[in-house]
Design a protein around this motif. Structure first.
Motif, short mmCIF file in Angstrom:
data_model
loop_
_atom_site.label_atom_id
_atom_site.label_comp_id
_atom_site.label_asym_id
_atom_site.label_seq_id
_atom_site.Cartn_x
_atom_site.Cartn_y
_atom_site.Cartn_z
N LYS A 13 0.81 -1.20 0.00
CA LYS A 13 0.00 0.00 0.00
C LYS A 13 0.85 1.26 0.00
O LYS A 13 1.96 1.27 0.52
N ALA A 14 0.26 2.29 -0.57
CA ALA A 14 0.79 3.64 -0.49
C ALA A 14 -0.41 4.57 -0.36
O ALA A 14 -1.50 4.26 -0.81
N THR A 15 -0.19 5.71 0.27
CA THR A 15 -1.25 6.68 0.48
C THR A 15 -0.81 8.03 -0.07
O THR A 15 0.31 8.46 0.17
N ALA A 16 -1.72 8.65 -0.82
CA ALA A 16 -1.47 9.99 -1.34
C ALA A 16 -2.49 10.94 -0.72
O ALA A 16 -3.67 10.62 -0.61
N ILE A 40 3.09 11.65 -0.60
CA ILE A 40 2.91 10.21 -0.78
C ILE A 40 3.71 9.51 0.30
O ILE A 40 4.88 9.84 0.55
N THR A 41 3.07 8.51 0.93
CA THR A 41 3.73 7.72 1.96
C THR A 41 3.47 6.25 1.68
O THR A 41 2.35 5.87 1.37
N THR A 42 4.51 5.44 1.77
CA THR A 42 4.37 4.00 1.61
C THR A 42 4.38 3.34 2.98
O THR A 42 4.93 3.90 3.94
N ASP A 43 3.80 2.15 3.06
CA ASP A 43 3.78 1.44 4.33
C ASP A 43 5.18 1.20 4.88
O ASP A 43 5.41 1.23 6.08
N SER A 44 6.14 0.96 3.98
CA SER A 44 7.52 0.71 4.42
C SER A 44 8.21 1.97 4.91
O SER A 44 9.26 1.90 5.52
#
Length: 136
Positions: free
Chosen positions: A4-7, A20-24
Motif C-alpha cells: 500500500k501507499a497513500t497519497a 505520498i507515503t508507503t507502508d515501508s
C-alpha cells in the motif's frame, strides 16, 4: 500479499500539492505537485514512481531468469523511461547493462526479452514496452 501507499492532495491541480507515503516508509510524506510532474521542482511524480517500479521489477525478474539458467550475475543496472504524452502513459523503455559470467550477448538478449514481457509490472502496464540490452 498486498502493498500500500497513500497519497494526500490539498488545493487545486496547479497550485496545490500533495504527499505520498508507503507502508515501508521508504517514501514518507514525499512531496509531489503539478511542478514536479509537468515542470521542474523538488519532489516526485507518478510517472517517476512507475519508472522506479518497472526498472526494479524487471531487473529482479531478469536476475531470476539468468540465475535459473545457471549463470552468475555480477551486476545488472536498468534505467526505465516512462513516456507520458497527452494525459497518458504511452510507453516504457527499459535500458539494461549487465555483467554476467560466461554469458553471450545473444543469451543475455533472450532473457532480457523474456523479462521485459513477464515481470509483474510489465504485465500490469497497458502500454508499449521496449528494451535495449548491453552485456558488459
Amino acid at each position: 500479499m498486498k502493498r500500500k501507499a497513500t497519497a494526500v492532495w490539498k488545493g487545486t491541480l496547479k497550485e496545490g500539492n500533495g504527499i505520498i507515503t508507503t507502508d515501508s516508509k521508504v517514501l514518507n510524506n514525499t512531496q509531489y505537485s503539478f511542478k514536479t510532474r509537468f515542470e521542474q521542482g523538488i519532489g516526485t511524480n507518478p510517472e517517476e514512481l512507475i519508472a522506479a517500479a518497472h526498472s526494479g521489477c524487471f531487473t529482479m525478474q531478469l536476475s531470476a531468469y539468468i540465475t535459473e539458467a545457471g549463470f552468475e550475475v555480477e551486476s545488472l543496472e536498468t534505467t526505465c523511461a516512462i513516456d507520458f504524452q497527452d494525459k497518458s502513459v504511452v510507453g516504457s523503455h527499459l535500458s539494461v547493462k549487465g555483467k554476467v559470467k560466461d554469458m553471450s550477448a545473444d543469451e543475455f538478449q533472450k532473457w532480457v526479452t523474456k523479462a521485459e514481457t513477464t515481470c509483474p509490472i510489465s504485465r500490469l502496464l497497458d502500454t508499449k514496452i521496449t528494451s535495449e540490452a548491453q552485456l558488459l
